[in-house]
Design a protein around this motif. Sequence first.
Motif, PDB file in Angstrom:
ATOM      1  N   GLU A 131       0.830  -1.209   0.000  1.00  0.00           N
ATOM      2  CA  GLU A 131       0.000   0.000   0.000  1.00  0.00           C
ATOM      3  C   GLU A 131       0.865   1.260   0.000  1.00  0.00           C
ATOM      4  O   GLU A 131       0.644   2.183  -0.797  1.00  0.00           O
ATOM      5  N   LEU A 132       1.847   1.308   0.890  1.00  0.00           N
ATOM      6  CA  LEU A 132       2.729   2.475   0.991  1.00  0.00           C
ATOM      7  C   LEU A 132       3.500   2.707  -0.301  1.00  0.00           C
ATOM      8  O   LEU A 132       3.665   3.847  -0.744  1.00  0.00           O
ATOM      9  N   ALA A 133       3.969   1.632  -0.918  1.00  0.00           N
ATOM     10  CA  ALA A 133       4.728   1.743  -2.162  1.00  0.00           C
ATOM     11  C   ALA A 133       3.880   2.287  -3.304  1.00  0.00           C
ATOM     12  O   ALA A 133       4.417   2.814  -4.278  1.00  0.00           O
ATOM     13  N   HIS A 134       2.571   2.186  -3.159  1.00  0.00           N
ATOM     14  CA  HIS A 134       1.664   2.624  -4.226  1.00  0.00           C
ATOM     15  C   HIS A 134       0.810   3.821  -3.807  1.00  0.00           C
ATOM     16  O   HIS A 134      -0.318   3.989  -4.270  1.00  0.00           O
ATOM     17  N   GLY A 135       1.358   4.640  -2.924  1.00  0.00           N
ATOM     18  CA  GLY A 135       0.766   5.933  -2.658  1.00  0.00           C
ATOM     19  C   GLY A 135      -0.179   6.069  -1.490  1.00  0.00           C
ATOM     20  O   GLY A 135      -0.748   7.135  -1.286  1.00  0.00           O
ATOM     21  N   ARG A 136      -0.375   5.022  -0.706  1.00  0.00           N
ATOM     22  CA  ARG A 136      -1.252   5.161   0.459  1.00  0.00           C
ATOM     23  C   ARG A 136      -0.477   5.843   1.577  1.00  0.00           C
ATOM     24  O   ARG A 136       0.587   5.379   1.979  1.00  0.00           O
ATOM     25  N   LYS A 158      -9.480   5.842   7.956  1.00  0.00           N
ATOM     26  CA  LYS A 158     -10.227   4.671   7.496  1.00  0.00           C
ATOM     27  C   LYS A 158     -11.185   5.018   6.365  1.00  0.00           C
ATOM     28  O   LYS A 158     -11.219   4.362   5.347  1.00  0.00           O
ATOM     29  N   PHE A 159     -11.976   6.061   6.534  1.00  0.00           N
ATOM     30  CA  PHE A 159     -12.947   6.430   5.517  1.00  0.00           C
ATOM     31  C   PHE A 159     -12.412   7.618   4.733  1.00  0.00           C
ATOM     32  O   PHE A 159     -12.697   8.772   5.046  1.00  0.00           O
ATOM     33  N   SER A 160     -11.603   7.306   3.709  1.00  0.00           N
ATOM     34  CA  SER A 160     -11.020   8.351   2.872  1.00  0.00           C
ATOM     35  C   SER A 160     -10.654   7.754   1.520  1.00  0.00           C
ATOM     36  O   SER A 160     -10.573   6.537   1.363  1.00  0.00           O
ATOM     37  N   SER A 161     -10.427   8.644   0.557  1.00  0.00           N
ATOM     38  CA  SER A 161      -9.991   8.194  -0.762  1.00  0.00           C
ATOM     39  C   SER A 161      -8.598   7.602  -0.658  1.00  0.00           C
ATOM     40  O   SER A 161      -7.812   7.973   0.218  1.00  0.00           O
ATOM     41  N   ARG A 162      -8.303   6.663  -1.560  1.00  0.00           N
ATOM     42  CA  ARG A 162      -6.994   6.021  -1.542  1.00  0.00           C
ATOM     43  C   ARG A 162      -6.711   5.415  -2.918  1.00  0.00           C
ATOM     44  O   ARG A 162      -7.623   5.032  -3.634  1.00  0.00           O
ATOM     45  N   SER A 163      -5.434   5.294  -3.226  1.00  0.00           N
ATOM     46  CA  SER A 163      -5.035   4.682  -4.490  1.00  0.00           C
ATOM     47  C   SER A 163      -5.093   3.162  -4.392  1.00  0.00           C
ATOM     48  O   SER A 163      -5.566   2.493  -5.311  1.00  0.00           O
ATOM     49  N   VAL A 164      -4.620   2.619  -3.269  1.00  0.00           N
ATOM     50  CA  VAL A 164      -4.588   1.169  -3.078  1.00  0.00           C
ATOM     51  C   VAL A 164      -4.947   0.856  -1.625  1.00  0.00           C
ATOM     52  O   VAL A 164      -4.384   1.432  -0.701  1.00  0.00           O
ATOM     53  N   ASP A 165      -5.889  -0.055  -1.458  1.00  0.00           N
ATOM     54  CA  ASP A 165      -6.297  -0.519  -0.131  1.00  0.00           C
ATOM     55  C   ASP A 165      -6.267  -2.044  -0.161  1.00  0.00           C
ATOM     56  O   ASP A 165      -6.927  -2.660  -1.010  1.00  0.00           O
ATOM     57  N   LEU A 166      -5.482  -2.645   0.718  1.00  0.00           N
ATOM     58  CA  LEU A 166      -5.352  -4.103   0.790  1.00  0.00           C
ATOM     59  C   LEU A 166      -5.686  -4.549   2.207  1.00  0.00           C
ATOM     60  O   LEU A 166      -5.009  -4.150   3.154  1.00  0.00           O
ATOM     61  N   ASP A 167      -6.724  -5.357   2.342  1.00  0.00           N
ATOM     62  CA  ASP A 167      -7.130  -5.842   3.660  1.00  0.00           C
ATOM     63  C   ASP A 167      -7.174  -7.361   3.663  1.00  0.00           C
ATOM     64  O   ASP A 167      -7.842  -7.967   2.818  1.00  0.00           O
ATOM     65  N   LEU A 168      -6.483  -7.951   4.625  1.00  0.00           N
ATOM     66  CA  LEU A 168      -6.530  -9.391   4.804  1.00  0.00           C
ATOM     67  C   LEU A 168      -7.909  -9.753   5.360  1.00  0.00           C
ATOM     68  O   LEU A 168      -8.292  -9.288   6.429  1.00  0.00           O
ATOM     69  N   LEU A 169      -8.660 -10.553   4.612  1.00  0.00           N
ATOM     70  CA  LEU A 169     -10.017 -10.945   5.006  1.00  0.00           C
ATOM     71  C   LEU A 169     -10.034 -12.272   5.746  1.00  0.00           C
ATOM     72  O   LEU A 169     -10.716 -12.409   6.763  1.00  0.00           O
ATOM     73  N   LEU A 170      -9.314 -13.241   5.198  1.00  0.00           N
ATOM     74  CA  LEU A 170      -9.292 -14.603   5.741  1.00  0.00           C
ATOM     75  C   LEU A 170      -7.879 -15.150   5.641  1.00  0.00           C
ATOM     76  O   LEU A 170      -7.172 -14.899   4.658  1.00  0.00           O
ATOM     77  N   TYR A 171      -7.495 -15.919   6.644  1.00  0.00           N
ATOM     78  CA  TYR A 171      -6.213 -16.613   6.678  1.00  0.00           C
ATOM     79  C   TYR A 171      -6.567 -18.046   7.053  1.00  0.00           C
ATOM     80  O   TYR A 171      -6.785 -18.350   8.227  1.00  0.00           O
ATOM     81  N   ASP A 172      -6.709 -18.905   6.040  1.00  0.00           N
ATOM     82  CA  ASP A 172      -7.282 -20.243   6.236  1.00  0.00           C
ATOM     83  C   ASP A 172      -8.590 -20.099   7.010  1.00  0.00           C
ATOM     84  O   ASP A 172      -9.396 -19.239   6.671  1.00  0.00           O
ATOM     85  N   ASP A 173      -8.793 -20.908   8.041  1.00  0.00           N
ATOM     86  CA  ASP A 173     -10.030 -20.786   8.828  1.00  0.00           C
ATOM     87  C   ASP A 173      -9.742 -20.197  10.213  1.00  0.00           C
ATOM     88  O   ASP A 173     -10.490 -20.391  11.161  1.00  0.00           O
ATOM     89  N   LEU A 174      -8.662 -19.423  10.288  1.00  0.00           N
ATOM     90  CA  LEU A 174      -8.243 -18.833  11.551  1.00  0.00           C
ATOM     91  C   LEU A 174      -9.242 -17.791  12.049  1.00  0.00           C
ATOM     92  O   LEU A 174      -9.707 -16.934  11.290  1.00  0.00           O
TER      93      LEU A 174
END
Length: 168
Positions: free
Chosen positions: A74-79, A85-101
């Motif tokens: 994200e940082l490398a691509h302008g974030r 949290k609620f703002s415009s952004r070029s790239v947003d990456l959020d981990l949703l699931l990690y196996d069934d953890l």
Amino acid sequence: MARIFISVGGNIDPHRALPPALDDLQRQFGPLQLSQVFESEAVGFSGDNFLNFVVACDSNESVANTIARLKAIELAHGRPLNARKFSSRSVDLDLLLYDDLCCQHPVVLPRPEIRYNAFVLWPLSELAPTMILPGSGASLSQLWQKFDKTTQKLWPVSFHWPRAGDQQ
């Protein structure tokens, strides 16, 4: 190796900003499986529409290290480092699931927004329709079928990611 699912989005020139971020994701995690791409209205603030989709891939890193890699991309691509949290952004990456953890630290998994953001649930249910959302007892496709689709507007859009080796 853990199967991970990452929410990808952006609303600042996303057709240009997101492909290089995908290149970095692929360099970090190997082959990527992408859902279809959706355009959606900004949620939680007034702003330009977002492009959103979900990526599935594998990680041999811990949850904390996986998140650190996502934040570095994200940082490398302008974030900005301390982006609201609620703002415009070029790239947003959020981990949703990690196996069934299921965990609370270093991040809540599965991510709560899976259940209440159409731009997360619809593409996630495309990639893993029969997967049972940990802690829910329901498959992702069942959750999407029950989702109130009148609450958020989103629609599929064309998106091209010129992966390395693609013909131009």
